[in-house]
Design an enzyme around this catalytic site. Structure first.
Site, short mmCIF file in Angstrom:
data_model
loop_
_atom_site.label_atom_id
_atom_site.label_comp_id
_atom_site.label_asym_id
_atom_site.label_seq_id
_atom_site.Cartn_x
_atom_site.Cartn_y
_atom_site.Cartn_z
N CYS A 1 0.81 -1.22 0.00
CA CYS A 1 0.00 0.00 0.00
C CYS A 1 0.84 1.27 0.00
O CYS A 1 0.30 2.37 -0.10
CB CYS A 1 -0.95 -0.02 1.19
SG CYS A 1 -1.86 -1.57 1.25
N HIS B 1 -3.59 7.92 5.67
CA HIS B 1 -3.69 6.57 5.13
C HIS B 1 -5.12 6.07 5.38
O HIS B 1 -5.74 5.53 4.49
CB HIS B 1 -2.64 5.67 5.78
CG HIS B 1 -2.56 4.31 5.17
ND1 HIS B 1 -2.37 4.13 3.82
CD2 HIS B 1 -2.68 3.06 5.70
CE1 HIS B 1 -2.36 2.82 3.55
NE2 HIS B 1 -2.55 2.16 4.67
N GLU C 1 -2.60 5.57 13.42
CA GLU C 1 -2.24 6.75 12.62
C GLU C 1 -2.51 8.03 13.41
O GLU C 1 -1.70 8.97 13.39
CB GLU C 1 -3.01 6.75 11.29
CG GLU C 1 -2.58 7.88 10.37
CD GLU C 1 -3.10 7.74 8.94
OE1 GLU C 1 -3.96 6.87 8.69
OE2 GLU C 1 -2.65 8.51 8.08
N LYS D 1 -10.00 7.64 1.13
CA LYS D 1 -10.33 6.23 0.86
C LYS D 1 -11.82 5.97 1.10
O LYS D 1 -12.38 5.02 0.58
CB LYS D 1 -9.50 5.29 1.74
CG LYS D 1 -8.05 5.15 1.30
CD LYS D 1 -7.32 4.08 2.07
CE LYS D 1 -5.88 3.92 1.61
NZ LYS D 1 -4.99 5.03 2.06
N HIS E 1 -9.67 1.70 -1.12
CA HIS E 1 -8.23 1.51 -0.93
C HIS E 1 -7.65 0.92 -2.22
O HIS E 1 -7.86 -0.25 -2.53
CB HIS E 1 -7.97 0.59 0.26
CG HIS E 1 -6.53 0.56 0.67
ND1 HIS E 1 -5.52 1.11 -0.09
CD2 HIS E 1 -5.92 0.05 1.77
CE1 HIS E 1 -4.35 0.94 0.52
NE2 HIS E 1 -4.58 0.30 1.66
N PHE F 1 1.35 -3.00 4.61
CA PHE F 1 1.66 -4.30 5.19
C PHE F 1 3.16 -4.55 5.02
O PHE F 1 3.75 -4.14 4.02
CB PHE F 1 0.90 -5.40 4.46
CG PHE F 1 -0.52 -5.57 4.94
CD1 PHE F 1 -1.01 -4.85 6.03
CD2 PHE F 1 -1.36 -6.46 4.31
CE1 PHE F 1 -2.31 -5.01 6.47
CE2 PHE F 1 -2.68 -6.63 4.74
CZ PHE F 1 -3.14 -5.91 5.81
#
Lengths: 90, 410
Positions: free
Chosen positions: B163, B295, B306, B327, B332, B391
């Protein structure tokens, strides 16, 4: 012109996006501006159309002209038909 | 050599629209593109919603001979590159040469091709796959297609960091232009993974929302997939000014870090290090920043982490920041996420409007910043950050500032 030849000419014209009238037995891949990448697609389309597997030694990327393609494919098609008529004899 | 870097072109395609004006109109209106999935049979899906690109007909966009070699992921990249190059006044270029780079992020590359090919083999007992299977699915294919389109013969490669792929790509291209390695870069990210195999993989992780994406909100259930591409034209600021190009924003900072911890669980420390890195790299202090495009995946784990990272870096200024996760609207888009979000951030800075976090139901005690809930806000943005956390614990943050002339005017 038999069915095998007609179908191969059609496939070459379609996959290489060239005028069907230009596809002749003695036309070379160079004449037809068929690059190796086009030939790979042609071989794939022939395999699907005739339900055969074309080994590299039967039809390599060094193929010279359209007739070589037809001869190789006709041989494989005949073998395939003989094989399905008499299993184990091919 | 340390040159200032301008962004002079932006292209974008995602569920919100097929070019940046369309995407921005929807984002500014707070409308979400998350809807029932159309391109995959829903009967085997638990999470049945996504933000798919719609009204996109590749047959009308590409030469048939080229199209045969293009996975959806490359199609998106080329469309976004075309828009970016048009904006930069470079659309007609076909031989740009070796002082230009293409650095493009993608999480997984040509998933549509992979899915279709393997289905033929495993499900249909096929004996062969299409000869272009490999050149279509390779992760570098989109980058290579762009090099061929514009005759870019300098550095070109793909960046894959899940990502964070797009932000890593953009940051790397930024540093190349800044240091004089190249005088022009096309960079960004592209992704097209709304396939049965990918959707089932995400479902298995149990991070997918069955309804919609509600970042930082009470009642959030997880992420929703999107797809698309964002591409940017980067060049030295003085070159851009000299050739009369419009400087959309100045790209000033890039920070990255690795958690070296858990493969999946995010780390506030890792995120904070990347945010600090972007500020430091850009010569910025926390109070310079007005907006963060977060994010904000809407997973239970990401959003509080976050929030914690932002508070750790910004201290008292955190409460004054506008923080939104777009998003909630474009889903996403994984390896394209940072590119879509930077495109929207640039549009926001140009318009003086901060896009909202859509689908917001109410506060979560663990997420206590100003998330611009549901409605866009008219507010000048002097400088902004765009966060991506992947990830594998890979964090990448981009910092942009208003273009110099715009600052003078303001």
């Amino acid at each position: 012109m038999d069915e095998v030849e007609t179908k191969i000419f059609d496939i070459i014209a379609k996959e290489a996006r060239i005028d069907r009238a230009l596809v002749k037995s003695d036309a070379t891949m160079e004449d037809l501006k068929i690059a190796s990448v086009d030939l790979v697609q042609i071989v794939f389309a022939i395999e699907v159309e005739f339900d055969i597997t074309i080994p590299e030694e039967a039809l390599g990327l060094d193929v010279k002209n359209v007739d070589e393609v037809v001869v190789a494919v006709r041989k494989l098609v005949n073998e395939s038909m003989a094989g399905s008529k008499a299993p184990g004899t091919a | 050599m340390n040159r200032r870097v301008a962004i002079t072109g932006v292209g974008c395609i995602c569920g919100l629209g097929n070019d940046l004006p369309a995407v921005w109109a929807e984002a500014a209106a707070g409308r979400s593109a998350i809807r029932p999935i159309e391109n995959v049979d829903q009967t085997r899906l638990i999470a049945k919603n996504a933000a798919e690109v719609r009204g996109f007909d590749p047959e009308t966009r590409f030469d048939p001979k080229l199209l045969g070699a293009l996975d959806r992921v490359s199609q998106f990249a080329l469309v976004a590159a075309e828009e970016a190059m048009r904006g930069a006044g470079l659309a007609g270029e076909t031989r740009i040469g070796e002082m230009a780079a293409v650095i493009l992020g993608s999480g997984v590359g040509g998933m549509t091709t992979l899915d279709e090919s393997f289905r033929k083999l495993y499900a249909e007992n096929g004996v062969r796959v299409h000869p272009f299977t490999i050149p279509k699915l390779m992760i570098n294919a989109p980058a290579c297609q762009i090099t061929m389109r514009y005759g870019i013969t300098g550095p070109a490669y793909a960046v894959a960091s899940a990502c964070s792929s797009a932000n890593h790509a953009i940051g790397t291209a930024f540093h190349m232009v800044r240091q004089g390695v190249v005088d022009l870069a096309l960079t960004g990210g592209t992704e097209a993974t709304i396939t049965l195999g990918t959707l089932k993989g995400w479902e298995a992780l149990r991070v997918m929302a069955p309804d919609t994406c509600r970042p930082f909100s009470a009642g959030r259930r997880g992420m929703v997939l999107g797809e698309g591409a964002g591409v940017f034209v980067l060049e030295p600021l003085d070159h851009a000014i000299a050739r009369g190009a419009t400087v959309l924003v100045e790209l000033v900072g890039f920070g990255m870090s690795s958690d070296a911890g858990d493969l999946i669980a995010p780390s506030a420390d890792g995120a904070a290090r990347a945010i600090r890195g972007a500020l430091r790299d850009g010569g910025l202090v926390p109070t310079d920043i007005d907006y963060i495009n977060a994010h904000g995946t809407a997973t239970p784990a990401n959003d509080p982490t976050e929030t914690k990272a932002i508070k750790a870096v910004f201290g008292d200024h955190a409460a004054k920041l506008a923080v939104s996760s777009t998003k909630s609207m474009h889903g996403h888009a994984l390896g394209a996420a940072g590119a879509l979000e930077l495109a929207i951030t640039i549009a926001a800075m140009r318009a003086g409007i901060v896009p909202p976090t859509a689908n917001y139901l109410g506060p979560d005690p663990a997420c206590d910043l100003d998330y611009v809930p549901n409605t866009a806000r008219v507010q000048p943005v002097r400088a902004a950050l765009s966060n991506s956390f992947a990830f594998g614990g890979l964090n990448a943050v981009i910092a942009v500032k208003q273009a110099p002339s715009a600052r003078v005017v303001a």
